[in-house]
Design a protein around this motif. Structure first.
Motif, mmCIF file in Angstrom:
data_model
loop_
_atom_site.group_PDB
_atom_site.id
_atom_site.type_symbol
_atom_site.label_atom_id
_atom_site.label_comp_id
_atom_site.label_asym_id
_atom_site.label_seq_id
_atom_site.Cartn_x
_atom_site.Cartn_y
_atom_site.Cartn_z
ATOM 1 N N ASP A 27 -3.561 104.962 15.924
ATOM 2 C CA ASP A 27 -3.416 105.409 17.309
ATOM 3 C C ASP A 27 -4.542 106.350 17.714
ATOM 4 N N ALA A 28 -5.006 106.205 18.930
ATOM 5 C CA ALA A 28 -5.953 107.155 19.519
ATOM 6 C C ALA A 28 -5.162 108.359 20.015
ATOM 7 N N ILE A 29 -5.832 109.493 20.119
ATOM 8 C CA ILE A 29 -5.209 110.724 20.613
ATOM 9 C C ILE A 29 -5.848 111.081 21.948
ATOM 10 N N ILE A 30 -4.996 111.281 22.947
ATOM 11 C CA ILE A 30 -5.425 111.689 24.289
ATOM 12 C C ILE A 30 -4.874 113.085 24.517
ATOM 13 N N LEU A 31 -5.702 113.986 24.992
ATOM 14 C CA LEU A 31 -5.267 115.350 25.278
ATOM 15 C C LEU A 31 -5.349 115.601 26.776
ATOM 16 N N ALA A 32 -4.250 116.074 27.332
ATOM 17 C CA ALA A 32 -4.204 116.550 28.716
ATOM 18 C C ALA A 32 -3.737 118.000 28.642
ATOM 19 N N ASN A 33 -4.134 118.802 29.596
ATOM 20 C CA ASN A 33 -3.694 120.198 29.547
ATOM 21 C C ASN A 33 -3.556 120.781 30.946
ATOM 22 N N GLY A 34 -2.801 121.871 31.024
ATOM 23 C CA GLY A 34 -2.625 122.565 32.284
ATOM 24 C C GLY A 34 -1.503 123.574 32.220
ATOM 25 N N CYS A 35 -1.297 124.244 33.343
ATOM 26 C CA CYS A 35 -0.218 125.233 33.453
ATOM 27 C C CYS A 35 1.134 124.551 33.646
ATOM 28 N N PHE A 36 1.173 123.553 34.496
ATOM 29 C CA PHE A 36 2.387 122.792 34.795
ATOM 30 C C PHE A 36 3.528 123.692 35.256
ATOM 31 N N ASP A 37 3.187 124.721 36.027
ATOM 32 C CA ASP A 37 4.205 125.592 36.612
ATOM 33 C C ASP A 37 4.693 124.875 37.866
ATOM 34 N N LEU A 38 5.960 124.673 38.001
ATOM 35 C CA LEU A 38 6.552 123.856 39.056
ATOM 36 C C LEU A 38 6.034 122.420 38.961
ATOM 37 N N LEU A 39 6.577 121.687 38.028
ATOM 38 C CA LEU A 39 6.192 120.293 37.815
ATOM 39 C C LEU A 39 6.333 119.518 39.127
ATOM 40 N N HIS A 40 5.274 118.801 39.519
ATOM 41 C CA HIS A 40 5.293 118.045 40.768
ATOM 42 C C HIS A 40 4.704 116.659 40.556
ATOM 43 N N VAL A 41 4.722 115.843 41.589
ATOM 44 C CA VAL A 41 4.300 114.446 41.487
ATOM 45 C C VAL A 41 2.834 114.320 41.060
ATOM 46 N N HIS A 149 -1.868 117.847 45.535
ATOM 47 C CA HIS A 149 -0.658 118.592 45.181
ATOM 48 C C HIS A 149 -1.074 119.804 44.357
ATOM 49 N N SER A 150 -0.489 120.941 44.659
ATOM 50 C CA SER A 150 -0.811 122.167 43.951
ATOM 51 C C SER A 150 0.416 123.059 43.936
ATOM 52 N N ALA A 151 0.837 123.462 42.741
ATOM 53 C CA ALA A 151 1.975 124.379 42.654
ATOM 54 C C ALA A 151 1.648 125.683 43.378
ATOM 55 N N THR A 152 0.418 126.170 43.219
ATOM 56 C CA THR A 152 0.010 127.409 43.883
ATOM 57 C C THR A 152 0.157 127.278 45.396
ATOM 58 N N GLU A 153 -0.296 126.155 45.936
ATOM 59 C CA GLU A 153 -0.201 125.935 47.382
ATOM 60 C C GLU A 153 1.262 125.753 47.807
ATOM 61 N N MET A 154 2.056 125.079 46.992
ATOM 62 C CA MET A 154 3.479 124.905 47.310
ATOM 63 C C MET A 154 4.182 126.259 47.384
ATOM 64 N N ILE A 155 3.866 127.153 46.454
ATOM 65 C CA ILE A 155 4.468 128.486 46.421
ATOM 66 C C ILE A 155 4.022 129.275 47.642
ATOM 67 N N ARG A 156 2.729 129.245 47.932
ATOM 68 C CA ARG A 156 2.185 129.977 49.083
ATOM 69 C C ARG A 156 2.836 129.499 50.375
ATOM 70 N N THR A 157 2.946 128.190 50.541
ATOM 71 C CA THR A 157 3.549 127.619 51.741
ATOM 72 C C THR A 157 5.003 128.057 51.865
ATOM 73 N N ARG A 158 5.714 128.024 50.769
ATOM 74 C CA ARG A 158 7.131 128.410 50.761
ATOM 75 C C ARG A 158 7.286 129.881 51.137
#
Length: 164
Positions: A27-41, A149-158
Motif C-alpha cells: 500500500d502507498a501512504i498518503i498524508l493529509a493534515n490540518g486543524c479540522f476544527d469544526l469539520l465541514h464539507v 469553506h473555512s471554519a474560521t470564516e464560519m465562526i466569524r460569520t456566526r
C-alpha cells in the motif's frame, strides 16, 4: 453512543508501525493534515480527494496548542482527541494522529508518505513541507474543491450575527 474504532486513532509509534505494515502489503501512504476544527464539507471533500490518490490515508491533526498558535485564542473549539475521533469515523480515513509541531515535517521524516495531499489553498510550490517530501522521492498533490469553506470564516460569520 458508539465511537470510531480506537485502532484508527494512533500515537506516533503505533502509526509508524502501521505504515510499515501497510507498505509491506504494497500500500502507498498518503498524508493529509490540518486543524479540522469544526469539520465541514470542504474537509470531507479534501480527504475524499486525497484518498482517491490511491493508498492508505493518514490524517495528521494539529494539537490544541498548535491550533491556538495558528488560529489564536479561543481556538480550537473542539479538543484534539474529539477532532481525531470525528475524522477516524470517516470512511476514507485509515488512520489519524495528533501532532504538536508547527507543521508536519517531523511526521513526514518519520513515515515518508508517498504523497502529501494539501488543499487548494496551496500550490505545489507553496506547500511548506514540500522539500521534506521531495527529499526522499515523495510527491505533493493539491486536492479538493476550491477553498470556499473555512471554519474560521464560519465562526466569524456566526459571531457577527449574534445580538449585542
Amino acid at each position: 453512543m458508539k465511537s470510531a474504532p480506537p485502532s484508527k486513532v494512533l500515537d506516533r509509534p503505533a502509526l509508524l508501525e502501521q505504515t510499515r505494515a501497510w507498505r509491506r502489503s504494497g500500500d502507498a501512504i498518503i498524508l493529509a493534515n490540518g486543524c479540522f476544527d469544526l469539520l465541514h464539507v470542504g474537509h470531507v471533500r479534501y480527504l475524499h480527494a486525497a484518498k482517491q490518490l490511491g493508498g492508505r490515508l493518514v490524517v495528521a491533526v494539529n494539537s490544541d496548542e498548535s491550533v491556538r498558535a495558528l488560529k489564536g485564542e479561543g481556538r480550537p473549539l473542539i479538543p484534539a482527541e474529539e477532532r481525531a475521533e470525528l475524522l477516524a469515523a470517516l470512511g476514507d480515513v485509515d488512520a489519524v494522529v495528533i501532532f504538536s509541531e508547527p507543521d508536519v515535517r517531523a511526521l513526514i521524516h518519520e513515515i515518508h508518505p508517498d504523497v502529501q495531499a494539501k488543499g487548494t489553498d496551496y500550490t505545489a510550490d507553496s506547500v511548506p513541507e514540500r522539500d521534506a517530501v521531495r527529499q526522499y522521492g515523495g510527491r505533493v498533490e493539491i486536492v479538493g474543491d476550491p477553498k470556499d469553506h473555512s471554519a474560521t470564516e464560519m465562526i466569524r460569520t456566526r459571531l457577527d450575527r449574534q445580538p449585542q
